[in-house]
Enzyme design. Sequence first.
Site, mmCIF file in Angstrom:
data_model
loop_
_atom_site.group_PDB
_atom_site.id
_atom_site.type_symbol
_atom_site.label_atom_id
_atom_site.label_comp_id
_atom_site.label_asym_id
_atom_site.label_seq_id
_atom_site.Cartn_x
_atom_site.Cartn_y
_atom_site.Cartn_z
ATOM 1 C CD GLU A 99 4.468 -4.321 25.296
ATOM 2 O OE1 GLU A 99 3.854 -3.257 25.378
ATOM 3 O OE2 GLU A 99 4.011 -5.400 25.699
ATOM 4 C CB CYS A 112 10.811 -8.812 32.127
ATOM 5 S SG CYS A 112 9.766 -10.057 31.399
ATOM 6 C CB CYS A 119 4.283 -16.026 21.675
ATOM 7 S SG CYS A 119 4.842 -17.522 22.502
ATOM 8 C CB CYS A 123 -0.342 -20.013 27.009
ATOM 9 S SG CYS A 123 1.168 -20.956 26.724
ATOM 10 C CB CYS A 126 -0.234 -15.899 27.642
ATOM 11 S SG CYS A 126 1.157 -14.810 27.293
ATOM 12 C CB SER A 206 10.442 -18.216 31.851
ATOM 13 O OG SER A 206 9.146 -18.728 32.072
ATOM 14 C CB SER A 228 5.242 -21.712 31.959
ATOM 15 O OG SER A 228 6.013 -20.542 32.044
ATOM 16 C CG HIS A 230 0.867 -22.191 33.830
ATOM 17 N ND1 HIS A 230 1.313 -21.410 34.854
ATOM 18 C CD2 HIS A 230 1.487 -21.730 32.712
ATOM 19 C CE1 HIS A 230 2.156 -20.504 34.373
ATOM 20 N NE2 HIS A 230 2.292 -20.683 33.092
ATOM 21 C CB CYS A 348 3.312 -12.571 34.367
ATOM 22 S SG CYS A 348 4.687 -12.556 35.464
HETATM 23 N N1 SAH Z 1 7.151 -18.600 26.784
HETATM 24 C C1 SAH Z 1 7.830 -18.542 28.049
HETATM 25 C C2 SAH Z 1 8.148 -17.136 28.449
HETATM 26 C C3 SAH Z 1 6.961 -16.298 28.852
HETATM 27 S S1 SAH Z 1 7.169 -15.996 30.531
HETATM 28 C C4 SAH Z 1 7.035 -19.291 29.096
HETATM 29 O O1 SAH Z 1 5.929 -19.716 28.774
HETATM 30 O O2 SAH Z 1 7.517 -19.522 30.181
HETATM 31 C C5 SAH Z 1 5.757 -15.377 31.090
HETATM 32 C C6 SAH Z 1 5.249 -16.084 32.344
HETATM 33 O O3 SAH Z 1 4.017 -15.452 32.683
HETATM 34 C C7 SAH Z 1 4.914 -17.526 32.057
HETATM 35 O O4 SAH Z 1 5.045 -18.318 33.204
HETATM 36 C C8 SAH Z 1 3.486 -17.402 31.664
HETATM 37 O O5 SAH Z 1 2.831 -18.623 31.714
HETATM 38 C C9 SAH Z 1 2.992 -16.405 32.662
HETATM 39 N N2 SAH Z 1 1.751 -15.753 32.244
HETATM 40 C C10 SAH Z 1 1.261 -15.634 31.001
HETATM 41 N N3 SAH Z 1 0.106 -14.977 30.997
HETATM 42 C C11 SAH Z 1 -0.167 -14.654 32.271
HETATM 43 C C12 SAH Z 1 -1.218 -13.929 32.902
HETATM 44 N N4 SAH Z 1 -2.199 -13.399 32.206
HETATM 45 N N5 SAH Z 1 -1.158 -13.775 34.238
HETATM 46 C C13 SAH Z 1 -0.116 -14.266 34.937
HETATM 47 N N6 SAH Z 1 0.896 -14.943 34.397
HETATM 48 C C14 SAH Z 1 0.873 -15.143 33.077
#
Ligand code: SAH
Length: 373
Positions: A99, A112, A119, A123, A126, A206, A228, A230, A348
């Site tokens: 996507e 994006c 992946c 996480c 995600c 990212s 990221s 968190h 995201c």
């Molecule tokens: N693998 C990379 C690229 C993914 S970026 C990374 O982890 O940074 C996507 C961003 O959205 C990351 O910061 C991720 O942690 C965040 N993200 C993932 N799931 C999400 C969700 N359900 N709600 C909001 N942000 C989320």
Amino acid sequence: MESALATKGRKNLIGLSRAELEAELAGLGVERFRARQLWQWIYHRGAVSFRAMSSLSARLRDELAERYTLARAEPARDQRSLDGTRKWLLKLADGNLIETVHIPEKDRGALCVSSQVGCTLSCKFCHTGTQRLVRNLEAGEIVGQLLLARDAIGEWPSPEDGRMISNIVLMGMGEPLYNYDNVAKALRIVMDPEGIAISRRRITLSTAGVVPQIRRAGEELKVNLALSLHAVRDELRDVIVPLNKKYPIAELIAACRDYARLNPNRRITFEYVMLKGVNDSPADAKALVRLIRGIPAKVNLIPFNPWPGAPFECSDERAIRAFAEIVMNAGYHAPVRTPRGRDILAACGQLKSDSLRRRASARAKEVAAPAIG
Ligand code: SAH
């Protein structure tokens, strides 16, 4: 346009470095400056067919068309959110799906881009993390997402200051630093001043924190870094970002300090997804500012975007505001990211291409035709 289906046996030129493109043409006995013209046709003008390349001889155009293609991935689905966000489900040449999301603003827009099919990081918050990794994307498949979006939006030739696609964020499916070589190759193509020409200042990579590759990216790519984060305690981050077990917070922050030293005048973005009752307390906010003290940074607070079956809830607005205030009082920008495209699961962490499920259901129905179309 040569369709993706009609490319059998022909090599796709998208994703070759300049040197590789020159070598390809040299193999045909064509002078070097022609490779430069071809490059401009592909990446500045966005040509999808060799026939249109009027500055090349008819003979060379025929020869190129016989051997090569400029095919993009096929949009299997093209969805628009009420807020203008647009999401493409793209079918790659081998049938895998990824996507790409376009997020327009008033006077600019970000694309994006995905770096992997699925992946490996898992996480917990995600959606993409619930999908099995199928494979890394090739450089051409990464650049191809941009070409396709420019085609669809009609932003060719590459404008000096792109309006609709002025910024690239590597925040789609996948962990870009686990596909470093292809991502780096794609970004070099994207940044080339005679083509797409998007500057490193408008590109954000990212990562969940692949420490050794953060250092490498800081030396070689020098794009904006988004981390990221968190969570500010290893016990929690180990659980919600399992990569933390390999590269714990202290190592991560040290890598960020190195990145900042290598790239002065650049702020690192710390991304922080707001999970109700999990990581959103005032104590967490205070620990966060202690952790990043001294790093030129901003903190991007991302309200958790829900997806079917997600085990979290988004923090209350009040909790988010209180968190942001603590971070701002410590001198950092702390914008709360407005969710975009939630209604089409384009926000995201909501991306998931469903490739496995779709293919499985197509098999179950014994559909001979492609599952998507
Ligand atoms: N693998 C990379 C690229 C993914 S970026 C990374 O982890 O940074 C996507 C961003 O959205 C990351 O910061 C991720 O942690 C965040 N993200 C993932 N799931 C999400 C969700 N359900 N709600 C909001 N942000 C989320």
